[in-house]
Write an enzyme that holds these catalytic residues in place. Structure first.
Site, short mmCIF file in Angstrom:
data_model
loop_
_atom_site.label_atom_id
_atom_site.label_comp_id
_atom_site.label_asym_id
_atom_site.label_seq_id
_atom_site.Cartn_x
_atom_site.Cartn_y
_atom_site.Cartn_z
N ARG A 1 43.94 52.47 71.34
CA ARG A 1 43.44 51.28 71.89
C ARG A 1 42.17 51.81 72.69
O ARG A 1 41.75 50.59 73.35
CB ARG A 1 44.52 50.34 72.87
CG ARG A 1 45.24 49.58 71.79
CD ARG A 1 46.40 48.92 72.61
NE ARG A 1 47.39 50.03 72.90
CZ ARG A 1 48.03 50.16 74.34
NH1 ARG A 1 47.34 48.96 75.27
NH2 ARG A 1 48.91 50.93 74.51
N HIS B 1 40.57 61.53 64.81
CA HIS B 1 40.38 60.30 64.40
C HIS B 1 39.93 59.39 65.73
O HIS B 1 40.62 59.38 66.72
CB HIS B 1 41.67 59.51 63.88
CG HIS B 1 41.23 58.20 63.17
ND1 HIS B 1 40.76 57.27 63.75
CD2 HIS B 1 41.83 57.81 61.94
CE1 HIS B 1 40.56 56.33 62.80
NE2 HIS B 1 40.99 56.75 61.62
N TYR C 1 40.79 53.06 67.04
CA TYR C 1 40.35 51.97 66.06
C TYR C 1 39.60 51.09 66.95
O TYR C 1 38.86 50.23 66.16
CB TYR C 1 41.84 51.21 65.68
CG TYR C 1 42.53 52.12 64.90
CD1 TYR C 1 42.03 52.48 63.75
CD2 TYR C 1 44.13 52.29 65.15
CE1 TYR C 1 42.74 53.01 62.74
CE2 TYR C 1 44.77 52.89 63.93
CZ TYR C 1 44.15 53.29 62.99
OH TYR C 1 44.83 53.84 62.07
N HIS D 1 35.94 54.78 62.21
CA HIS D 1 35.70 53.35 61.49
C HIS D 1 34.28 52.92 62.00
O HIS D 1 34.18 52.80 62.97
CB HIS D 1 36.73 52.49 61.83
CG HIS D 1 38.15 52.83 61.39
ND1 HIS D 1 39.18 52.12 61.62
CD2 HIS D 1 38.46 53.95 60.81
CE1 HIS D 1 40.31 52.74 61.18
NE2 HIS D 1 40.01 53.77 60.39
N GLU E 1 34.32 56.56 57.81
CA GLU E 1 35.29 56.33 56.93
C GLU E 1 35.15 55.20 56.08
O GLU E 1 34.46 54.27 56.48
CB GLU E 1 36.67 56.21 57.63
CG GLU E 1 37.78 55.79 56.75
CD GLU E 1 39.25 56.00 57.43
OE1 GLU E 1 39.34 56.12 58.72
OE2 GLU E 1 40.25 55.34 56.99
N ASP F 1 39.33 56.99 52.10
CA ASP F 1 40.54 56.56 52.47
C ASP F 1 41.05 56.09 51.09
O ASP F 1 40.42 55.02 50.54
CB ASP F 1 40.58 55.63 53.63
CG ASP F 1 41.98 55.30 53.63
OD1 ASP F 1 42.95 54.57 53.05
OD2 ASP F 1 42.51 55.35 55.02
N HIS G 1 41.93 52.42 51.36
CA HIS G 1 40.79 51.42 51.58
C HIS G 1 39.78 51.32 50.55
O HIS G 1 39.32 50.07 50.27
CB HIS G 1 40.10 52.15 53.02
CG HIS G 1 40.75 52.40 54.00
ND1 HIS G 1 40.37 52.71 55.28
CD2 HIS G 1 42.04 51.76 54.56
CE1 HIS G 1 41.20 52.54 56.04
NE2 HIS G 1 42.34 52.13 55.90
N HIS H 1 41.73 60.51 53.20
CA HIS H 1 43.02 59.93 53.84
C HIS H 1 43.70 59.38 52.47
O HIS H 1 43.35 58.76 51.72
CB HIS H 1 42.69 58.63 54.69
CG HIS H 1 42.05 59.12 55.97
ND1 HIS H 1 41.66 58.01 56.82
CD2 HIS H 1 42.12 60.10 56.77
CE1 HIS H 1 41.40 58.87 58.03
NE2 HIS H 1 41.54 60.00 57.79
N ASP I 1 44.06 46.23 53.45
CA ASP I 1 44.33 47.38 54.71
C ASP I 1 45.78 47.51 54.82
O ASP I 1 46.02 47.49 56.24
CB ASP I 1 43.26 47.54 55.53
CG ASP I 1 43.46 49.02 56.37
OD1 ASP I 1 44.18 49.85 55.87
OD2 ASP I 1 42.80 49.16 57.34
N HIS J 1 48.60 50.03 54.46
CA HIS J 1 49.12 51.38 53.80
C HIS J 1 50.42 51.32 53.31
O HIS J 1 51.51 50.56 53.97
CB HIS J 1 48.96 52.75 54.79
CG HIS J 1 47.72 52.69 55.25
ND1 HIS J 1 47.23 53.84 55.83
CD2 HIS J 1 46.48 51.96 55.42
CE1 HIS J 1 45.90 53.51 56.43
NE2 HIS J 1 45.58 52.68 55.89
N GLU K 1 48.61 59.20 56.05
CA GLU K 1 48.45 57.98 56.91
C GLU K 1 49.48 56.81 56.71
O GLU K 1 49.18 55.80 56.55
CB GLU K 1 47.30 57.40 57.20
CG GLU K 1 46.00 58.36 57.71
CD GLU K 1 44.68 57.52 57.99
OE1 GLU K 1 44.37 56.79 56.97
OE2 GLU K 1 44.08 57.86 59.13
ZN ZN Z 1 43.65 51.79 57.05
FE FE Z 2 41.26 55.38 59.87
FE FE Z 3 42.23 56.07 57.08
#
Ligand code: ZN
Ligand code: FE
Ligand code: FE
Length: 278
Positions: free
Chosen positions: A38, A68, A71, A108, A143, A177, A180, A212, A225, A227, A257
């Protein structure tokens, strides 16, 4: 040829612990959040811990690890203070990454939140131009995104447009990904070759540095999105095996992931390795 597979790990116990978990999982790379997903403050860098990870990675012939960014880091937020926050986080992360030289840092690109893709692309490139340093050894990866909401990076063209605006392009790459791109509308199930040819035409396969590896709960083009575990989604095991065996991909680090606990990841890693061309 070496094959690199691993999964996303918690960084709570430090760098060396992630390396040890990776070895226990039978893996040879890993991913982790550089700080609380976060966002916010990261722990002080433990230099001794980073050094222990470096020697462990060498002893076990790890492939590149794929850090990574959180987000919530939005390089193209509408509010200036959020963009500044994003910039500070990335600059700080890149300083930390140099404790493990020559690894990968994935983020991202961002969500334009109604400002339009054009403006979003400009702001993302501006952040990269602000934080990238000529002397850094870390490659920063954009990504490929599913295109939910106002996400930038839903097409290869959008990623190309960002790269085109960055001065220190040598420090940039792309992380593909599989969930994605599928959700974005690239049919990697029936035409993986075609999708990778398009990637090459628009971005250049030399920029492709990490994968990914995820299945998707939704059909191609759904822009969702979500997974799924390998073989339990709409992409399926066969198509993902074609990805790990593809000449354009097979040398890259593959990061799972997928929604799994440690035992689930161990099983998935073994499954993928059993299909790898070694
Ligand atoms: Zn994702
Ligand atoms: Fe990601
Ligand atoms: Fe990813």
């Amino acid at each position: 040829m070496s094959f690199y597979i691993g999964c996303h790990l918690s960084s709570a116990k430090g760098y060396e612990a992630m390396g040890q978990t990776t070895v226990e999982l039978g893996a040879s790379t890993f991913a982790f959040f550089t700080r609380n997903p976060r966002g916010g403050r990261a722990k002080a860098i433990d230099l001794a811990d980073a050094a222990r990870l470096r020697s462990l990675m060498q002893a076990h012939a790890f492939g590149p690890i794929v850090a990574h960014a959180p987000y919530t880091m939005n390089a193209c937020a509408a509010k200036e203070h959020l963009r500044e926050f994003a910039q500070e986080m990335m600059a700080d992360d890149l300083v930390r990454m140099e404790q493990m030289p020559h690894q990968l840092y994935n983020f991202h690109p961002g969500s334009h939140v109604g400002q339009g893709a054009e403006r979003g692309i400009e702001l993302i490139a501006a952040q990269l131009n602000h934080v990238l340093r000529p002397e850094q050894t870390t490659t920063v990866l954009l990504e490929t995104m599913a295109g939910k909401g106002t996400e930038i990076g839903r097409s290869f063209e959008e990623l190309r447009a960002i790269i085109d605006r960055v001065e220190l392009q040598d420090h940039l790459g792309v992380c593909l990904d599989t969930c994605h791109v599928w959700d974005a509308g690239y049919d990697i199930v029936s035409d993986l070759d075609g999708v990778l040819m398009e990637f090459d035409r628009i971005i250049g396969l030399d920029r492709l540095r990490a994968i990914h590896l995820n299945d998707s709960l939704n059909p191609c083009g759904a822009h969702k999105d979500r997974h799924a575990r390998i073989g339990e989604g709409e992409i399926g095991l066969e198509a993902l095996v074609r990805v790990i065996r593809h000449p354009a991909c097979r040398h890259l680090p593959f990061i799972l992931e997928t929604p799994n606990d440690a035992a689930g990841y161990a099983k998935e890693i073994a499954l993928i390795k059993s299909y790898a061309i070694l």
